[in-house]
Design an enzyme around this catalytic site. Sequence first.
Site, mmCIF file in Angstrom:
data_model
loop_
_atom_site.group_PDB
_atom_site.id
_atom_site.type_symbol
_atom_site.label_atom_id
_atom_site.label_comp_id
_atom_site.label_asym_id
_atom_site.label_seq_id
_atom_site.Cartn_x
_atom_site.Cartn_y
_atom_site.Cartn_z
ATOM 1 N N CYS A 169 12.249 28.382 51.419
ATOM 2 C CA CYS A 169 11.766 29.598 50.768
ATOM 3 C C CYS A 169 12.699 30.786 51.044
ATOM 4 O O CYS A 169 13.803 30.818 50.520
ATOM 5 C CB CYS A 169 10.326 29.855 51.189
ATOM 6 S SG CYS A 169 9.445 30.816 49.947
ATOM 7 N N HIS A 265 7.276 25.282 51.106
ATOM 8 C CA HIS A 265 7.105 25.278 52.569
ATOM 9 C C HIS A 265 6.755 23.875 53.062
ATOM 10 O O HIS A 265 5.575 23.534 53.138
ATOM 11 C CB HIS A 265 5.982 26.244 52.959
ATOM 12 C CG HIS A 265 6.368 27.672 52.840
ATOM 13 N ND1 HIS A 265 6.693 28.456 53.928
ATOM 14 C CD2 HIS A 265 6.505 28.472 51.756
ATOM 15 C CE1 HIS A 265 7.011 29.672 53.523
ATOM 16 N NE2 HIS A 265 6.895 29.719 52.202
ATOM 17 N N GLU A 267 6.669 22.754 55.959
ATOM 18 C CA GLU A 267 5.941 22.802 57.231
ATOM 19 C C GLU A 267 4.446 22.970 57.013
ATOM 20 O O GLU A 267 3.662 22.803 57.946
ATOM 21 C CB GLU A 267 6.507 23.916 58.128
ATOM 22 C CG GLU A 267 6.122 25.344 57.773
ATOM 23 C CD GLU A 267 6.836 25.906 56.542
ATOM 24 O OE1 GLU A 267 7.560 25.153 55.854
ATOM 25 O OE2 GLU A 267 6.656 27.105 56.251
HETATM 26 N N1 GLN Z 1 9.889 35.872 48.210
HETATM 27 C C1 GLN Z 1 10.270 35.876 49.582
HETATM 28 C C2 GLN Z 1 11.698 36.382 49.754
HETATM 29 O O1 GLN Z 1 12.449 36.430 48.860
HETATM 30 C C3 GLN Z 1 10.205 34.491 50.166
HETATM 31 C C4 GLN Z 1 8.773 34.105 50.403
HETATM 32 C C5 GLN Z 1 8.585 33.022 51.388
HETATM 33 O O2 GLN Z 1 9.450 32.720 52.216
HETATM 34 N N2 GLN Z 1 7.432 32.444 51.345
HETATM 35 O O3 GLN Z 1 12.026 36.721 50.826
#
Ligand code: GLN
Length: 285
Positions: A169, A265, A267
């Site tokens: 992410c 994610h 995890e």
């Molecule tokens: N949208 C977030 C970012 O760009 C990432 C969100 C997340 O890690 N769940 O930092």
Amino acid sequence: MFSTLHTGFSPEPCYSSKGRIRGEEKIEMGATVQVVKIEGRVLNVMREGSPKKTAHRHDGHGGGHDTDAARKETEAGRKRSKMKTFKIGILSLQGDLEEHASMMRRALDEAGISGSVVGLRRKTDVAGLDALVIPGGESTVMAKLVHLHGLEEEIKKLARLGVPIMGTCAGLVLLARSGCDEVEKTGQRLLGLIDITVERNAFGRQKESFEADIDIPVLGEEKYHGVFIRAPAIGKAGAGVKVLAEYEGKAVAAQEGNILVLAFHPELSGDLRMHEYFLKLLKDG
Ligand code: GLN
């Protein structure tokens, strides 16, 4: 249900909807009961209804579910573990750290690999890392902290040495070569370790976060439960990049050599397969 996650900068790690769990807790995992401990705390990251497939032990205590292939894999893992103890770092400046640590320990156990999971905060923590996880969180904040702590060049060095790095992410955002308007607008510094462009918040804001079962062929036929929280997507991918999964026509997982990026994610999925896939990138030498 994601309201406790990633609501901006916090010096504390963020937690899943289950939150921090104190005291001892036994986790029912298929035919076995496993206690997951981190620094004396017991964490339960299993989700109700999460796939139990990877939860069976392959060490003869798991109730006779082993297949020959699984046993061979475990034996190979054991041989490996005799050769080396691996040190897996988790960038611990901000983001959902404990779930990653917990899943990583379970994946190491499951693969029969001897290893430890450590936090990476300072330059001095980098020594001897065999793998690194850059977790989810808030990429703009994480980028600033990485720079502030002088970790940019250290992480780039690890990548050049071929150390496996998994960015999930916000971690995907940091590892990308370049970004779309959203990234340019914030002026955040990217590490540029995988030849992809990234679209931040590609599926919408926090309230548009969702869960979906996706196909990830490198993990096998069984679908993988993806938890997408303000998730990015991969825009363009260079010729050396292998796209591992797509959702609604957008690439959401990719790999270039030792660099693995996931828009979701792993995890929080309760499914160890993605962490196990990552551990296969470890080098014995
Ligand atoms: N949208 C977030 C970012 O760009 C990432 C969100 C997340 O890690 N769940 O930092």
